[in-house]
Scaffold this motif. Sequence first.
Motif, PDB file in Angstrom:
ATOM      1  N   SER A 286     -24.926 -24.275 -17.729  1.00 42.43           N
ATOM      2  CA  SER A 286     -25.186 -25.088 -18.968  1.00 42.43           C
ATOM      3  C   SER A 286     -24.398 -24.403 -20.134  1.00 42.43           C
ATOM      4  O   SER A 286     -23.803 -25.317 -20.612  1.00 42.43           O
ATOM      5  N   THR A 287     -24.446 -23.245 -20.311  1.00 40.32           N
ATOM      6  CA  THR A 287     -23.812 -22.849 -21.358  1.00 40.32           C
ATOM      7  C   THR A 287     -22.493 -21.834 -20.946  1.00 40.32           C
ATOM      8  O   THR A 287     -21.782 -21.480 -22.165  1.00 40.32           O
ATOM      9  N   ALA A 288     -22.228 -22.045 -19.828  1.00 38.03           N
ATOM     10  CA  ALA A 288     -20.939 -21.152 -19.398  1.00 38.03           C
ATOM     11  C   ALA A 288     -20.908 -19.483 -19.951  1.00 38.03           C
ATOM     12  O   ALA A 288     -20.157 -18.993 -19.872  1.00 38.03           O
ATOM     13  N   GLN A 289     -21.960 -19.006 -20.466  1.00 40.13           N
ATOM     14  CA  GLN A 289     -22.415 -17.633 -20.803  1.00 40.13           C
ATOM     15  C   GLN A 289     -22.773 -16.718 -19.777  1.00 40.13           C
ATOM     16  O   GLN A 289     -23.594 -17.123 -18.705  1.00 40.13           O
ATOM     17  N   GLU A 290     -22.675 -15.548 -19.615  1.00 38.02           N
ATOM     18  CA  GLU A 290     -22.920 -14.647 -18.650  1.00 38.02           C
ATOM     19  C   GLU A 290     -24.330 -14.485 -18.823  1.00 38.02           C
ATOM     20  O   GLU A 290     -24.868 -14.049 -20.024  1.00 38.02           O
ATOM     21  N   ALA A 291     -25.067 -14.120 -17.609  1.00 41.06           N
ATOM     22  CA  ALA A 291     -26.606 -13.801 -17.802  1.00 41.06           C
ATOM     23  C   ALA A 291     -26.626 -12.329 -17.391  1.00 41.06           C
ATOM     24  O   ALA A 291     -26.137 -12.005 -16.308  1.00 41.06           O
ATOM     25  N   ALA A 292     -27.353 -11.568 -18.325  1.00 37.03           N
ATOM     26  CA  ALA A 292     -27.286 -10.106 -18.056  1.00 37.03           C
ATOM     27  C   ALA A 292     -28.299  -9.714 -17.353  1.00 37.03           C
ATOM     28  O   ALA A 292     -29.230 -10.454 -16.919  1.00 37.03           O
ATOM     29  N   GLY A 293     -28.090  -8.456 -16.694  1.00 37.85           N
ATOM     30  CA  GLY A 293     -29.216  -7.721 -16.075  1.00 37.85           C
ATOM     31  C   GLY A 293     -29.229  -7.834 -14.445  1.00 37.85           C
ATOM     32  O   GLY A 293     -30.308  -7.340 -13.941  1.00 37.85           O
ATOM     33  N   TYR A 294     -28.344  -8.188 -13.847  1.00 35.41           N
ATOM     34  CA  TYR A 294     -28.190  -8.479 -12.579  1.00 35.41           C
ATOM     35  C   TYR A 294     -27.508  -7.146 -11.797  1.00 35.41           C
ATOM     36  O   TYR A 294     -26.476  -6.467 -12.231  1.00 35.41           O
ATOM     37  N   SER A 295     -27.818  -6.844 -10.795  1.00 39.18           N
ATOM     38  CA  SER A 295     -27.083  -5.946 -10.067  1.00 39.18           C
ATOM     39  C   SER A 295     -26.546  -6.640  -8.722  1.00 39.18           C
ATOM     40  O   SER A 295     -26.923  -7.685  -8.266  1.00 39.18           O
ATOM     41  N   PHE A 296     -25.301  -6.049  -8.179  1.00 41.63           N
ATOM     42  CA  PHE A 296     -24.613  -6.751  -7.255  1.00 41.63           C
ATOM     43  C   PHE A 296     -24.448  -5.942  -5.958  1.00 41.63           C
ATOM     44  O   PHE A 296     -24.279  -4.867  -5.949  1.00 41.63           O
ATOM     45  N   SER A 297     -24.450  -6.623  -4.933  1.00 43.44           N
ATOM     46  CA  SER A 297     -24.285  -6.201  -3.687  1.00 43.44           C
ATOM     47  C   SER A 297     -23.295  -7.145  -2.759  1.00 43.44           C
ATOM     48  O   SER A 297     -23.127  -8.090  -2.911  1.00 43.44           O
ATOM     49  N   TYR A 298     -22.376  -6.418  -1.799  1.00 42.86           N
ATOM     50  CA  TYR A 298     -21.330  -6.949  -1.065  1.00 42.86           C
ATOM     51  C   TYR A 298     -21.650  -6.804   0.337  1.00 42.86           C
ATOM     52  O   TYR A 298     -22.050  -5.617   0.843  1.00 42.86           O
ATOM     53  N   THR A 299     -21.349  -7.750   0.969  1.00 41.44           N
ATOM     54  CA  THR A 299     -21.231  -7.740   2.417  1.00 41.44           C
ATOM     55  C   THR A 299     -19.835  -8.105   3.220  1.00 41.44           C
ATOM     56  O   THR A 299     -19.480  -9.279   2.698  1.00 41.44           O
ATOM     57  N   MET A 300     -19.164  -7.471   3.970  1.00 42.11           N
ATOM     58  CA  MET A 300     -17.790  -7.965   4.569  1.00 42.11           C
ATOM     59  C   MET A 300     -18.160  -8.048   6.051  1.00 42.11           C
ATOM     60  O   MET A 300     -18.644  -7.420   6.819  1.00 42.11           O
ATOM     61  N   HIS A 301     -17.528  -9.440   6.428  1.00 42.10           N
ATOM     62  CA  HIS A 301     -17.533  -9.624   7.851  1.00 42.10           C
ATOM     63  C   HIS A 301     -16.020  -9.795   8.239  1.00 42.10           C
ATOM     64  O   HIS A 301     -15.266 -10.810   7.182  1.00 42.10           O
ATOM     65  N   ASP A 302     -15.706  -9.373   9.508  1.00 42.95           N
ATOM     66  CA  ASP A 302     -14.642  -9.813   9.936  1.00 42.95           C
ATOM     67  C   ASP A 302     -14.363 -11.437  10.448  1.00 42.95           C
ATOM     68  O   ASP A 302     -15.438 -12.116  10.425  1.00 42.95           O
ATOM     69  N   PRO A 303     -13.156 -11.611  11.013  1.00 40.40           N
ATOM     70  CA  PRO A 303     -13.210 -13.249  11.486  1.00 40.40           C
ATOM     71  C   PRO A 303     -14.037 -13.699  12.441  1.00 40.40           C
ATOM     72  O   PRO A 303     -14.232 -14.824  12.858  1.00 40.40           O
ATOM     73  N   ASN A 304     -14.310 -12.656  13.243  1.00 37.19           N
ATOM     74  CA  ASN A 304     -15.468 -12.748  14.287  1.00 37.19           C
ATOM     75  C   ASN A 304     -16.868 -12.762  14.044  1.00 37.19           C
ATOM     76  O   ASN A 304     -18.000 -12.854  14.662  1.00 37.19           O
ATOM     77  N   LEU A 305     -16.943 -12.826  12.610  1.00 37.52           N
ATOM     78  CA  LEU A 305     -18.372 -12.679  11.910  1.00 37.52           C
ATOM     79  C   LEU A 305     -19.348 -11.338  12.239  1.00 37.52           C
ATOM     80  O   LEU A 305     -20.551 -11.240  12.134  1.00 37.52           O
ATOM     81  N   VAL A 306     -18.461 -10.372  12.499  1.00 34.82           N
ATOM     82  CA  VAL A 306     -19.069  -9.126  12.782  1.00 34.82           C
ATOM     83  C   VAL A 306     -18.968  -8.307  11.327  1.00 34.82           C
ATOM     84  O   VAL A 306     -17.921  -8.199  10.663  1.00 34.82           O
ATOM     85  N   SER A 307     -20.261  -7.803  11.047  1.00 34.01           N
ATOM     86  CA  SER A 307     -20.580  -6.892   9.872  1.00 34.01           C
ATOM     87  C   SER A 307     -19.495  -5.749   9.876  1.00 34.01           C
ATOM     88  O   SER A 307     -19.575  -4.976  10.855  1.00 34.01           O
ATOM     89  N   ILE A 308     -18.579  -5.461   8.983  1.00 30.94           N
ATOM     90  CA  ILE A 308     -17.730  -4.404   8.954  1.00 30.94           C
ATOM     91  C   ILE A 308     -18.061  -3.441   7.815  1.00 30.94           C
ATOM     92  O   ILE A 308     -17.328  -2.633   7.505  1.00 30.94           O
ATOM     93  N   GLY A 309     -18.927  -3.748   6.792  1.00 31.77           N
ATOM     94  CA  GLY A 309     -19.589  -2.954   5.809  1.00 31.77           C
ATOM     95  C   GLY A 309     -20.067  -3.495   4.688  1.00 31.77           C
ATOM     96  O   GLY A 309     -19.936  -4.654   4.458  1.00 31.77           O
ATOM     97  N   THR A 310     -20.677  -2.744   3.998  1.00 37.56           N
ATOM     98  CA  THR A 310     -21.622  -3.224   2.857  1.00 37.56           C
ATOM     99  C   THR A 310     -21.437  -2.268   1.688  1.00 37.56           C
ATOM    100  O   THR A 310     -20.939  -0.998   1.727  1.00 37.56           O
ATOM    101  N   SER A 311     -21.458  -2.619   0.270  1.00 36.81           N
ATOM    102  CA  SER A 311     -21.551  -1.679  -0.658  1.00 36.81           C
ATOM    103  C   SER A 311     -22.298  -2.412  -1.773  1.00 36.81           C
ATOM    104  O   SER A 311     -22.602  -3.722  -1.645  1.00 36.81           O
ATOM    105  N   ALA A 312     -22.404  -1.455  -2.768  1.00 34.62           N
ATOM    106  CA  ALA A 312     -23.148  -2.375  -3.991  1.00 34.62           C
ATOM    107  C   ALA A 312     -22.528  -1.401  -5.186  1.00 34.62           C
ATOM    108  O   ALA A 312     -21.957  -0.574  -5.319  1.00 34.62           O
ATOM    109  N   GLY A 313     -22.791  -2.319  -6.541  1.00 37.08           N
ATOM    110  CA  GLY A 313     -22.137  -1.714  -7.693  1.00 37.08           C
ATOM    111  C   GLY A 313     -21.534  -2.962  -8.543  1.00 37.08           C
ATOM    112  O   GLY A 313     -21.421  -4.046  -8.227  1.00 37.08           O
TER     113      GLY A 313
END
Length: 338
Positions: A286-313
């Motif tokens: 609604s405001t297009a403003q950033e909401a603070a206080g969130y932490s981020f995590s990431y998951t990577m998959h290859d084209p065969n949908l196999v998980s190939i790594g995770t990270s956070a930060g």
Amino acid sequence: MSLVSGYEMITAIVDGDQVSSSLHGTKPLIQYLKKGTSDVSPDWSVAANQPVIYPRAKSQLQMTRIPIVAGTEKWFYNDKEIVFDSTGLSTSPAGLFKKERYDDGGVEVPALRITGNLASTTNTDSDKIGFSGEVELGGIKMETCPDIDIRLEETVGDPYEGFIDATDGGIIDDDTSEITCTGILYKGGAEATSGVTCYWYFHEEDGWKMIEKFNGKKSITVTEADINSELVIRCDFQYGGVKVFSSTRQLSDETDALIISSNPSGPKQLRKGESVTFTPKVISRSTAQEAAGYSFSYTMHDPNLVSIGTSAGRTVTLTHAFVNENSRGIQLFISAKK
């Protein structure tokens, strides 16, 4: 706990907003040529088999679709502009495509129907369909240029291909409260109508989660409550009790108060030596403003949908070398938690 998820392809940036664009097909964009013959499957000269390709452009600050400015669209086949006659049928190349309009869940967009067979004894490599058209964002007109591959393969058997069809373009908005997703399995280019069992998964913060209540169902219903801005679903197809294919599809909720802007620095299509860094933000729609206080995590998959790594930060970086060694394609899933 507040949880937001995202998955996007970024192509342009203007005035702090980002525009993602992509091409989509209403059927699998693959055609097989039977080895030693001129027989192709599916036969795209038959109207019922013809895929329709359409563009989707989205604002990342509001996570809503943006219409293509009427009259600015152009279509390309293997990087050459397609020429059409007054009826919309292509004259160069002759008779292979037709211009149409498509209802992408309430947003009308230009579309391209494949009306002829592309695979042949002299063409069994992947072809490419390209699109260019203008969108208007914040009073500024800009060009968007997505493309999509069409797989053309020579085969000696009947290969499997799965596809997830979704009503209303797979998008929940003010006029759509739920989405029906249907798993369709093709065997040798023809739809398999019996002997198929579907197993459904949602991608969550810690990976794929089987949705047991949907197991065995050809069609499922996904509601607003299931989607935190973006949701990727997966269907595993079993034929005769054996898993033969997995297919994924991205669903979106344009009514969620919070969305993720993936905020890339660098190209999404990487050349040798290049990299792209994502510094995601949670944005209030609604405001297009950033909401603070969130932490981020990431998951990577290859084209065969196999998980190939995770990270956070705060950031995640993907290099050409990493993408290249994982079948030249990475699906990046971003989760934000507070």
